[in-house]
Design an enzyme around this catalytic site. Structure first.
Site, short mmCIF file in Angstrom:
data_model
loop_
_atom_site.label_atom_id
_atom_site.label_comp_id
_atom_site.label_asym_id
_atom_site.label_seq_id
_atom_site.Cartn_x
_atom_site.Cartn_y
_atom_site.Cartn_z
N TYR A 170 33.27 -16.04 39.62
CA TYR A 170 33.00 -14.90 40.50
C TYR A 170 32.14 -15.35 41.68
CZ TYR A 170 30.86 -10.34 41.77
OH TYR A 170 30.40 -9.23 42.43
N LYS A 194 32.91 -15.12 45.70
CA LYS A 194 32.05 -14.35 46.61
C LYS A 194 31.44 -15.27 47.68
CE LYS A 194 32.17 -9.98 45.16
NZ LYS A 194 32.86 -8.95 45.95
N1 LIG Z 1 27.69 -3.80 40.50
C1 LIG Z 1 27.02 -4.87 40.93
O1 LIG Z 1 26.00 -5.25 40.33
C2 LIG Z 1 27.48 -5.59 42.15
C3 LIG Z 1 26.63 -6.56 42.66
C4 LIG Z 1 27.01 -7.24 43.80
C5 LIG Z 1 28.23 -6.98 44.39
N2 LIG Z 1 29.05 -6.03 43.86
C6 LIG Z 1 30.33 -5.83 44.54
O2 LIG Z 1 30.41 -4.47 44.97
C7 LIG Z 1 31.78 -4.09 45.05
C8 LIG Z 1 31.97 -2.76 44.37
O3 LIG Z 1 31.70 -2.92 43.00
P1 LIG Z 1 31.19 -1.84 41.95
O4 LIG Z 1 30.00 -2.40 41.32
O5 LIG Z 1 31.11 -0.52 42.59
O6 LIG Z 1 32.34 -1.97 40.87
P2 LIG Z 1 33.45 -1.05 40.22
O7 LIG Z 1 33.01 0.35 40.14
O8 LIG Z 1 33.83 -1.77 38.99
O9 LIG Z 1 34.66 -1.14 41.26
C9 LIG Z 1 35.55 -2.17 41.38
C10 LIG Z 1 36.54 -1.80 42.45
O10 LIG Z 1 37.44 -2.86 42.68
C11 LIG Z 1 38.76 -2.35 42.68
N3 LIG Z 1 39.69 -3.36 42.26
C12 LIG Z 1 39.65 -4.16 41.18
N4 LIG Z 1 40.73 -4.94 41.14
C13 LIG Z 1 41.48 -4.63 42.23
C14 LIG Z 1 42.72 -5.07 42.74
N5 LIG Z 1 43.42 -6.01 42.13
N6 LIG Z 1 43.15 -4.51 43.86
C15 LIG Z 1 42.47 -3.54 44.49
N7 LIG Z 1 41.31 -3.07 44.06
C16 LIG Z 1 40.82 -3.61 42.94
C17 LIG Z 1 38.70 -1.18 41.72
O11 LIG Z 1 39.71 -0.23 42.00
P3 LIG Z 1 40.93 0.20 41.03
O12 LIG Z 1 40.64 -0.30 39.66
O13 LIG Z 1 41.10 1.67 41.15
O14 LIG Z 1 42.06 -0.47 41.69
C18 LIG Z 1 37.36 -0.58 42.11
O15 LIG Z 1 37.49 0.22 43.24
C19 LIG Z 1 32.57 -5.23 44.42
O16 LIG Z 1 33.09 -6.03 45.43
C20 LIG Z 1 31.53 -6.00 43.65
O17 LIG Z 1 31.88 -7.34 43.51
C21 LIG Z 1 28.69 -5.32 42.76
#
Ligand SMILES: NC(=O)c1ccc[n+]([C@@H]2O[C@H](COP(=O)([O-])OP(=O)(O)OC[C@H]3O[C@@H](n4cnc5c(N)ncnc54)[C@H](OP(=O)(O)O)[C@@H]3O)[C@@H](O)[C@H]2O)c1
Ligand SMILES: Cc1cc2nc3c(=O)[nH]c(=O)nc-3n(C[C@H](O)[C@H](O)[C@H](O)COP(=O)(O)OP(=O)(O)OC[C@H]3O[C@@H](n4cnc5c(N)ncnc54)[C@H](O)[C@@H]3O)c2cc1C
Lengths: 444, 249
Positions: free
Chosen positions: B154, B158
């Site tokens: 991951y 990123k």
């Molecule tokens: N949570 C953390 O601690 C954290 C920290 C740093 C960065 N981030 C980043 O923040 C962003 C949002 O994450 P979140 O924490 O809100 O996670 P989340 O609620 O698990 O959301 C993940 C998103 O990615 C989409 N997704 C997954 N596989 C996909 C695919 N093949 N095609 C299109 N969409 C896809 C999902 O949509 P569907 O399943 O509906 O398609 C969903 O909208 C991500 O990029 C994550 O890496 C999160």
């Protein structure tokens, strides 16, 4: 998804270690139900007691979408995790209001239906069940079921007030109430004792909203003194000049916050006595007729965030019961006397009138209902056991959404149709899947 | 907070993510028209519908799979309006251990977090540059700042995204188009639901959403949502590799 954490409801008692599961879609819920052990649904955790506690808890926190709202007919459909606060933000600007609301807007729609909540208009308009068009329920084996007054009626009737024990409420279709403004014309009437207070409530039985605040610590001839508060939705014509431009404003965000758990002495009898006396005097000398926003009228405590911390770390119990009109006055007087003698200090005691019942298992029935908060102490349990006996002996019952300790026989006597509820639970398979600390305690 | 004219529109890629929903909410209540994307269409529709009812703004929803790069062009061309803002939020944490054994998992992590993002953002950037107008906000991660033994599949995807966004920012600058990189640190979302995160280092989705909106208005370049993460990552970057490789991070 699951997480192990310590969970407690608004009164901070009891507290249990639970595995908390959450879901965002009905498909996820179905999967959880098929894989998890016995569970209980949990909304905002604003019940007082153990109704939404258990070893395995299904949180509706992320299942919170408004599905439709028709501003012409006032019909709203929303998922069970939506809060009444969210709903008000959508409907008030369009001239609609909740047909029934509890004393806080932070509860979820699912929690409100499962407890079949009542408001200050129960004597006139009944509980929330009266305004439900349809419920979509997920049963223990993950089957989706539509129920209403005409479809699967038995399940519908036992889901309203069923405390989450018939299934998981997915979404609810609700008929709202039309309003012209978001203000209430309020009238306060001071009553020097219980007799006068009840007379006033009865005499104002045609008021849309009525409620009385009682000073539980007043003794002797003052016992049961308090303030009766009446309310009507203000019309455009009634509305004060300053609000004419914006007649349909919604509530504001909470302002104050109780920053920490109060120490125990803050709840000592003299402190609460002082507080209550101040309130009584304040009402006596302040304006009798005035106009307030719905937020002030219905949700005075929502303005103070975390007010439950006033009761300290040990928490408190809320005790709410209803007594039939017949003989209710004497019984109420006897309850107040016991409380006073016991010295259990209570900031808040709220008395309301109730009208006809709408569900076989829900709390409301015609009569007087009193709710009071009492800080935790070792003697409290014995006092409440005593009061339970008094209440059921007079044909009354206690409110399960506010209960953490009552005994099975008290339920049995207070809710004569509870065995049918048990058999419906067996029949639908709910018994095998849905279990809370409350259902175990009361063998539901 | 209505700083913008009512008819602006934004494309939220990953509208079903918890952070995406919070961003959409911020924007919709400010009067933006939105297009949300996701793969779980039932959930996506409910999110869009709820937000439209609550905010009164127009909220559409579209199916979009980041890994299905062959469809991206048609997807982008089929949008009725070219948005003014594109927030790219989709991401996949995946499982490091599984990814080491099964290429499918590793590939999914790389495709969702990196190649999928490049595929769609290239299209968006070209269009924005041609118009000489627009903002792209990419959500990357502090996990990309240095490869840690416990989640470098991951992390490396990123890291690639961070580098891509940095280069894209430089390219687009000359066309008057802005690119921002958001590094949220830990966020309490569905992605991290089963992890035990330290409260003081964990942001709420709403906080990340606020940072994203601020980055749009202030034209920030790289944003650490919780400032403490900038400090942490600076310290981590200073650890010599000789030592770093021995740490079980
Ligand atoms: N949570 C953390 O601690 C954290 C920290 C740093 C960065 N981030 C980043 O923040 C962003 C949002 O994450 P979140 O924490 O809100 O996670 P989340 O609620 O698990 O959301 C993940 C998103 O990615 C989409 N997704 C997954 N596989 C996909 C695919 N093949 N095609 C299109 N969409 C896809 C999902 O949509 P569907 O399943 O509906 O398609 C969903 O909208 C991500 O990029 C994550 O890496 C999160
Ligand atoms: C300040 C304050 C004032 C109040 N005033 C009133 C009042 O005036 N009148 C009144 O009637 N009540 C009142 N209450 C009590 C409150 O309205 C009820 O306890 C209500 O059930 C709380 O809803 P919740 O979302 O917090 O649910 P929780 O407390 O989490 O759960 C309550 C019950 O609902 C069930 N439940 C929750 N969601 C679902 C679901 N989706 N499907 C099936 N079952 C579900 C749970 O299993 C549990 O049995 C008040 C509470 C407070 C804190």
């Amino acid at each position: 998804m699951a997480k192990v954490q310590s969970v407690k409801n608004w009164n901070n008692f009891p507290e249990v270690e639970s595995t908390v599961y959450s879901f965002r879609t009905s498909g996820e819920l179905q999967k959880l139900l098929r894989e998890s052990p016995k569970v209980i649904a949990r909304g905002a955790g604003l019940s007082y007691g153990d109704a939404s506690l258990g070893e395995h808890v299904l949180s509706t926190h992320y299942f919170n979408k408004i599905l439709s709202f028709d501003p012409y007919t006032g019909v709203l459909r929303a998922e069970s995790g939506v809060t009444l606060r969210d709903i008000l933000e959508v409907i008030v600007p369009k001239g609609w209001f909740l047909p029934v609301t509890p004393g806080t807007k932070n509860v979820t729609l699912g929690g409100a239906v499962a407890a079949d909540v009542h408001g200050k208009n129960h004597h006139a308009e009944g509980s929330i069940a009266n305004f439900i068009r349809r419920i979509r329920l997920m049963t223990g084996d993950g089957v989706l079921m539509h129920c209403s007054a005409t479809e699967s009626r038995d399940v519908f009737m036992h889901t309203c007030g069923g405390m989450g024990l018939t299934g998981v409420i997915l979404d609810v279709t609700l008929q709202l109430k039309k309003i012209e403004t978001s203000y209430i014309n309020q009238r306060n009437i001071v009553a020097p004792n219980l007799k006068r207070l009840l007379e006033l409530l009865r005499a104002n039985g045609d008021a849309t909203y009525s409620v009385a605040w009682i000073d539980c610590l007043a003794r002797g001839k003052h016992r049961g003194r308090g303030v009766v508060m009446l309310g009507e939705h203000s019309t455009r014509r009634d509305l004060a000049e300053k609000h004419q431009k914006e007649p349909l404003t919604v509530h504001q965000a909470a302002g104050w916050k109780i920053p920490f758990h109060f120490p125990h002495f803050a709840l000592s009898r003299p402190a609460v006595q002082l507080f209550n006396a101040y309130f009584y005097a304040k009402y006596r000398w302040s304006k009798k007729d005035f106009q307030v926003h719905y937020d002030t009228f219905f949700y005075p405590l929502d303005g103070i965030k975390d007010w439950n911390r006033m009761y300290g770390r040990k928490g408190f119990l809320q005790y709410q019961f209803v007594l039939p009109f017949d003989g209710g006055e004497q019984a109420l007087d006897a309850v107040l006397e016991r409380i006073c003698k016991h010295g259990a200090a209570s900031f808040l005691a709220v008395l309301k009138l109730m009208g006809p019942e709408s569900s076989p298992v829900s709390f409301p029935m015609p009569g007087y209902t009193l709710a009071l908060d009492i800080p935790m102490s070792s003697r409290l349990f014995a006092l409440l056991d005593e009061l339970d006996e008094l209440v059921v002996a007079h044909g009354g019952r206690i409110y399960l959404a506010k209960d953490a300790r009552s005994k099975r026989h008290v339920l049995q006597q207070g809710y004569p149709r509870i065995d049918k509820f048990r058999s419906i639970r067996k029949l639908t398979g709910a018994f095998k899947k849905f279990e809370s600390l409350l259902s175990r305690r009361l063998e539901l | 907070m209505s700083k913008i004219p009512a008819n602006k529109s934004a494309l939220i890629l990953g509208g079903t993510s918890d952070i995406g929903m919070a961003v959409a909410e911020c924007l919709a209540f400010e009067g933006w028209s939105l297009i949300l994307t996701g793969r779980n269409e039932d959930y996506l529709h409910r999110i869009a519908n709820d937000l439209q009812i609550r905010s009164g703004s127009s909220v559409q929803s579209r199916y979009f799979d980041a890994t299905d790069t062959g469809t991206h062009k048609t997807f982008f061309q089929s949008l009725e309006i070219v948005p003014e803002l594109c927030v790219c939020l989709f991401g996949y944490l995946g499982e490091q251990e599984k990814g080491m054994k099964q290429w499918r998992e590793a590939e999914q992590i790389i495709q969702v977090n990196y190649t999928g993002a490049v595929s769609i953002l290239n299209l968006v950037a070209n269009e924005f540059n041609a118009r000489g107008l627009g903002t792209i906000i990419g959500v990357s991660s502090v996990a990309g700042d240095r490869g840690r033994g416990s989640n470098f599949l991951y992390g490396s995807a990123k890291a690639a995204l961070t580098t891509y966004l940095s280069g894209l920012r430089s390219r687009c600058y000359h066309y008057g188009v802005h690119v921002a990189t958001i590094k949220p640190g830990f966020v309490a979302t569905r992605m991290t639901e089963s992890l035990d995160l330290p409260a003081s280092l964990t942001a709420a989705p709403g906080q990340v959403a606020k940072a994203i909106c601020r980055a749009y208005y202030k034209r920030n370049n790289v944003v650490y949502v919780l400032p403490v993460w900038k400090l942490i990552m600076t310290c981590i970057a200073l650890i010599p590799e000789q030592l770093f490789k021995r740490l079980k991070l």
